[in-house]
Motif scaffolding. Sequence first.
Motif, PDB file in Angstrom:
ATOM      1  N   THR A  68      46.049   2.030  10.272  1.00  0.00           N
ATOM      2  CA  THR A  68      46.804   3.235   9.945  1.00  0.00           C
ATOM      3  C   THR A  68      47.842   3.508  11.021  1.00  0.00           C
ATOM      4  O   THR A  68      47.689   3.108  12.172  1.00  0.00           O
ATOM      5  CB  THR A  68      45.873   4.458   9.843  1.00  0.00           C
ATOM      6  OG1 THR A  68      45.265   4.676  11.101  1.00  0.00           O
ATOM      7  CG2 THR A  68      44.839   4.261   8.767  1.00  0.00           C
ATOM      8  N   GLU A 122      47.222  10.189  12.228  1.00  0.00           N
ATOM      9  CA  GLU A 122      47.543  10.149  10.806  1.00  0.00           C
ATOM     10  C   GLU A 122      46.787   9.013  10.156  1.00  0.00           C
ATOM     11  O   GLU A 122      46.731   7.905  10.698  1.00  0.00           O
ATOM     12  CB  GLU A 122      49.055   9.998  10.587  1.00  0.00           C
ATOM     13  CG  GLU A 122      49.804  11.260  10.946  1.00  0.00           C
ATOM     14  CD  GLU A 122      51.249  11.256  10.490  1.00  0.00           C
ATOM     15  OE1 GLU A 122      51.650  10.360   9.702  1.00  0.00           O
ATOM     16  OE2 GLU A 122      51.978  12.157  10.922  1.00  0.00           O
ATOM     17  N   GLU A 124      46.022   6.932   6.388  1.00  0.00           N
ATOM     18  CA  GLU A 124      46.548   6.617   5.061  1.00  0.00           C
ATOM     19  C   GLU A 124      45.448   6.850   4.030  1.00  0.00           C
ATOM     20  O   GLU A 124      45.084   5.958   3.273  1.00  0.00           O
ATOM     21  CB  GLU A 124      47.051   5.175   5.034  1.00  0.00           C
ATOM     22  CG  GLU A 124      48.238   4.949   5.950  1.00  0.00           C
ATOM     23  CD  GLU A 124      48.659   3.489   6.024  1.00  0.00           C
ATOM     24  OE1 GLU A 124      48.069   2.643   5.322  1.00  0.00           O
ATOM     25  OE2 GLU A 124      49.570   3.206   6.815  1.00  0.00           O
ATOM     26  N   THR A 181      50.023  14.842   4.380  1.00  0.00           N
ATOM     27  CA  THR A 181      51.367  14.369   4.722  1.00  0.00           C
ATOM     28  C   THR A 181      52.167  14.168   3.443  1.00  0.00           C
ATOM     29  O   THR A 181      51.611  14.136   2.345  1.00  0.00           O
ATOM     30  CB  THR A 181      51.309  13.044   5.503  1.00  0.00           C
ATOM     31  OG1 THR A 181      50.759  12.032   4.648  1.00  0.00           O
ATOM     32  CG2 THR A 181      50.473  13.185   6.772  1.00  0.00           C
ATOM     33  N   THR A 237      53.395  11.559   2.376  1.00  0.00           N
ATOM     34  CA  THR A 237      53.104  10.256   1.771  1.00  0.00           C
ATOM     35  C   THR A 237      51.712  10.187   1.136  1.00  0.00           C
ATOM     36  O   THR A 237      51.274   9.118   0.720  1.00  0.00           O
ATOM     37  CB  THR A 237      53.224   9.149   2.835  1.00  0.00           C
ATOM     38  OG1 THR A 237      52.263   9.402   3.875  1.00  0.00           O
ATOM     39  CG2 THR A 237      54.630   9.097   3.419  1.00  0.00           C
ATOM     40  N   GLY A 242      48.902  10.899   2.758  1.00  0.00           N
ATOM     41  CA  GLY A 242      47.905  10.682   3.797  1.00  0.00           C
ATOM     42  C   GLY A 242      47.462  12.006   4.401  1.00  0.00           C
ATOM     43  O   GLY A 242      47.686  13.078   3.844  1.00  0.00           O
ATOM     44  N   ARG A 258      47.136  14.147   8.219  1.00  0.00           N
ATOM     45  CA  ARG A 258      47.315  14.339   9.661  1.00  0.00           C
ATOM     46  C   ARG A 258      46.125  15.178  10.124  1.00  0.00           C
ATOM     47  O   ARG A 258      45.908  16.294   9.623  1.00  0.00           O
ATOM     48  CB  ARG A 258      48.623  15.069   9.961  1.00  0.00           C
ATOM     49  CG  ARG A 258      48.898  15.263  11.449  1.00  0.00           C
ATOM     50  CD  ARG A 258      50.272  15.887  11.686  1.00  0.00           C
ATOM     51  NE  ARG A 258      51.318  15.036  11.123  1.00  0.00           N
ATOM     52  CZ  ARG A 258      52.013  15.303  10.010  1.00  0.00           C
ATOM     53  NH1 ARG A 258      51.786  16.411   9.340  1.00  0.00           N
ATOM     54  NH2 ARG A 258      52.934  14.479   9.560  1.00  0.00           N
ATOM     55  N   ALA A 291      39.945   2.979   5.412  1.00  0.00           N
ATOM     56  CA  ALA A 291      40.743   1.906   4.797  1.00  0.00           C
ATOM     57  C   ALA A 291      39.908   1.024   3.863  1.00  0.00           C
ATOM     58  O   ALA A 291      40.468   0.280   3.059  1.00  0.00           O
ATOM     59  CB  ALA A 291      41.392   1.039   5.880  1.00  0.00           C
TER      60      ALA A 291
END
Length: 175
Positions: free
Chosen positions: A3, A28, A30, A135, A137, A139, A141, A174
Motif C-alpha cells: 500500500t 493510507e 488500499e 480517501t 480513491t 481507500g 487514511r 491486501a
Amino acid sequence: MRTAAAVAFCLTGATTAQETHDLEITREFEAPVEAVWNAWSDGDAVRAWWGPRGFTVPVAQMDFRIGGTSLVCMRPPQGPDLCNSWTYSQIVPHERIAFDLDFVDVEGEPVDPAAIGLPPDIPDVVPHLVTFEATDTGGTRMSVLEKGYGSAKTVEMSRMGLEQVLDKMAAYLAE
C-alpha cells in the motif's frame, strides 16, 4: 501489493510539570474504511496483524464496546507473551476508536511495564486514538495517536514497532 504509505511522525510536549511525548502515525491503505475498521474490532483480524514482525497473537479476546476491555497478547519468537488490555472510551463507527492500552498479564491483571523489560518511562496506561477517513480513491487514511511517553527515545521505539504492525495490517488487508 504494497500500500501507499504516508507517514507523519510528531513529538509534542505536554503542558504538565513532567514533559511527555506523543506519537502519531498516518497510513493510507488500499482498502475501504469498513475493512480497516473491522481489522481493529474483530478478534480473528487482530490475530492476523497485531504485533511487530515475527510476533504472533495467540489471544485476541475482543469486547469492542464503549466501556469494554479487550485482551490482546502477542508472542515474540523467544520469550513470554506480552499482553495488553484495550479499554474503550469512545467508538464512533468507521470514524474513531479511543482506548487506553494497559500492560497486563495473560489473566488481564496489571503489570509494571518495566518489570516485563520495557523502558522505565513507558507509562502504565497509554491512551490511543485511531481515526479513519475514506480517501478519494476508495481507500482509507488511518491515524494512530499514542500519548504520554516519557522520552523521545521511547517514542522512537514505539514508532518502530507500530510501523511494523501497520505493515502487517497492510498485508492482511491486501489479502
